[in-house]
Design a protein around this motif. Structure first.
Motif, PDB file in Angstrom:
ATOM      1  N   TYR A   1       0.764  -1.106   0.026  1.00 15.23           N
ATOM      2  CA  TYR A   1      -0.030   0.100   0.068  1.00 15.23           C
ATOM      3  C   TYR A   1       0.926   1.295   0.106  1.00 15.23           C
ATOM      4  O   TYR A   1       0.546   2.354  -0.704  1.00 15.23           O
ATOM      5  N   VAL A   2       1.879   1.201   0.800  1.00 17.43           N
ATOM      6  CA  VAL A   2       2.659   2.522   1.170  1.00 17.43           C
ATOM      7  C   VAL A   2       3.550   2.610  -0.299  1.00 17.43           C
ATOM      8  O   VAL A   2       3.566   3.773  -0.745  1.00 17.43           O
ATOM      9  N   ILE A   3       4.005   1.548  -0.804  1.00 20.79           N
ATOM     10  CA  ILE A   3       4.892   1.721  -2.142  1.00 20.79           C
ATOM     11  C   ILE A   3       4.152   2.109  -3.152  1.00 20.79           C
ATOM     12  O   ILE A   3       4.216   3.144  -3.879  1.00 20.79           O
ATOM     13  N   GLY A   4       2.697   1.721  -3.243  1.00 20.19           N
ATOM     14  CA  GLY A   4       1.696   2.272  -4.291  1.00 20.19           C
ATOM     15  C   GLY A   4       1.537   3.610  -4.081  1.00 20.19           C
ATOM     16  O   GLY A   4       1.327   4.507  -4.850  1.00 20.19           O
ATOM     17  N   ARG A   5       1.111   4.039  -2.779  1.00 21.03           N
ATOM     18  CA  ARG A   5       0.984   5.504  -2.702  1.00 21.03           C
ATOM     19  C   ARG A   5       2.159   6.434  -3.217  1.00 21.03           C
ATOM     20  O   ARG A   5       1.847   7.604  -3.626  1.00 21.03           O
ATOM     21  N   TRP A   6       3.443   6.011  -2.580  1.00 21.33           N
ATOM     22  CA  TRP A   6       4.378   6.715  -2.851  1.00 21.33           C
ATOM     23  C   TRP A   6       4.617   6.864  -4.622  1.00 21.33           C
ATOM     24  O   TRP A   6       4.869   8.065  -5.134  1.00 21.33           O
ATOM     25  N   GLN A   7       4.267   5.776  -5.267  1.00 19.70           N
ATOM     26  CA  GLN A   7       4.487   5.895  -6.606  1.00 19.70           C
ATOM     27  C   GLN A   7       3.288   6.707  -7.336  1.00 19.70           C
ATOM     28  O   GLN A   7       3.606   7.544  -8.061  1.00 19.70           O
ATOM     29  N   LEU A   8       2.143   6.644  -6.710  1.00 20.38           N
ATOM     30  CA  LEU A   8       1.100   7.932  -7.311  1.00 20.38           C
ATOM     31  C   LEU A   8       1.524   9.151  -6.848  1.00 20.38           C
ATOM     32  O   LEU A   8       1.350  10.147  -7.832  1.00 20.38           O
ATOM     33  N   PHE A   9       2.097   9.314  -5.889  1.00 19.55           N
ATOM     34  CA  PHE A   9       2.531  10.831  -5.484  1.00 19.55           C
ATOM     35  C   PHE A   9       3.608  11.079  -6.376  1.00 19.55           C
ATOM     36  O   PHE A   9       3.543  12.257  -6.822  1.00 19.55           O
ATOM     37  N   GLY A  10       4.840  10.330  -6.874  1.00 18.22           N
ATOM     38  CA  GLY A  10       5.534  10.761  -7.647  1.00 18.22           C
ATOM     39  C   GLY A  10       5.145  10.866  -8.979  1.00 18.22           C
ATOM     40  O   GLY A  10       5.803  12.135  -9.839  1.00 18.22           O
ATOM     41  N   LYS A  11       4.321  10.189  -9.462  1.00 15.06           N
ATOM     42  CA  LYS A  11       3.746  10.062 -10.751  1.00 15.06           C
ATOM     43  C   LYS A  11       2.997  11.299 -11.005  1.00 15.06           C
ATOM     44  O   LYS A  11       2.773  12.088 -11.930  1.00 15.06           O
TER      45      LYS A  11
ATOM     46  N   ARG B   1      -0.278  15.003  -5.710  1.00 16.44           N
ATOM     47  CA  ARG B   1      -1.381  14.333  -5.160  1.00 16.44           C
ATOM     48  C   ARG B   1      -0.953  13.864  -3.830  1.00 16.44           C
ATOM     49  O   ARG B   1      -0.013  13.126  -3.545  1.00 16.44           O
ATOM     50  N   ASP B   2      -1.733  14.421  -2.744  1.00 14.78           N
ATOM     51  CA  ASP B   2      -1.478  14.244  -1.406  1.00 14.78           C
ATOM     52  C   ASP B   2      -1.636  12.549  -1.043  1.00 14.78           C
ATOM     53  O   ASP B   2      -2.557  11.906  -1.472  1.00 14.78           O
ATOM     54  N   PRO B   3      -0.437  11.920  -0.631  1.00  9.86           N
ATOM     55  CA  PRO B   3      -0.367  10.662  -0.360  1.00  9.86           C
ATOM     56  C   PRO B   3      -1.526   9.895   0.694  1.00  9.86           C
ATOM     57  O   PRO B   3      -1.626   8.915   0.956  1.00  9.86           O
ATOM     58  N   LEU B   4      -2.049  10.820   1.519  1.00  8.25           N
ATOM     59  CA  LEU B   4      -2.780  10.716   2.527  1.00  8.25           C
ATOM     60  C   LEU B   4      -4.184  10.801   2.166  1.00  8.25           C
ATOM     61  O   LEU B   4      -5.129  10.405   3.145  1.00  8.25           O
ATOM     62  N   VAL B   5      -4.603  11.416   1.080  1.00  7.60           N
ATOM     63  CA  VAL B   5      -5.952  11.512   0.457  1.00  7.60           C
ATOM     64  C   VAL B   5      -6.752  10.086   1.117  1.00  7.60           C
ATOM     65  O   VAL B   5      -6.207   8.883   0.591  1.00  7.60           O
TER      66      VAL B   5
END
Length: 66
Positions: A33-43, A48-52
């Motif tokens: 989950y965390v790695i996915g959120r980091w990826q979305l944040f970077g992309k 995009r707030d990773p804590l949304v």
């Protein structure tokens, strides 16, 4: 992942998690989950707030384990 798994095992022994929780599986899904959120944040260009939706998502991820 190993450190997270150990922390989850400690939480289970202290009554913070269900004793039947598979610490390895939970650690893996949380790390994914965390790695996915980091990826979305970077992309998103770090826009995009990773804590949304974390409140809703944490309830789903941890529902059977609290």
């Amino acid at each position: 992942e190993t450190t997270l798994k150990q922390s989850l095992r400690i939480a289970a022994t202290q009554g913070e998690l269900d004793a039947n929780t598979d610490a390895g599986a939970l650690a893996n899904v949380l790390l994914c989950y965390v790695i996915g959120r980091w990826q979305l944040f970077g992309k998103s260009g770090y826009a995009r707030d990773p804590l949304v939706q974390w409140a809703q998502q944490s309830a789903i991820l941890l529902r059977k384990h609290a």
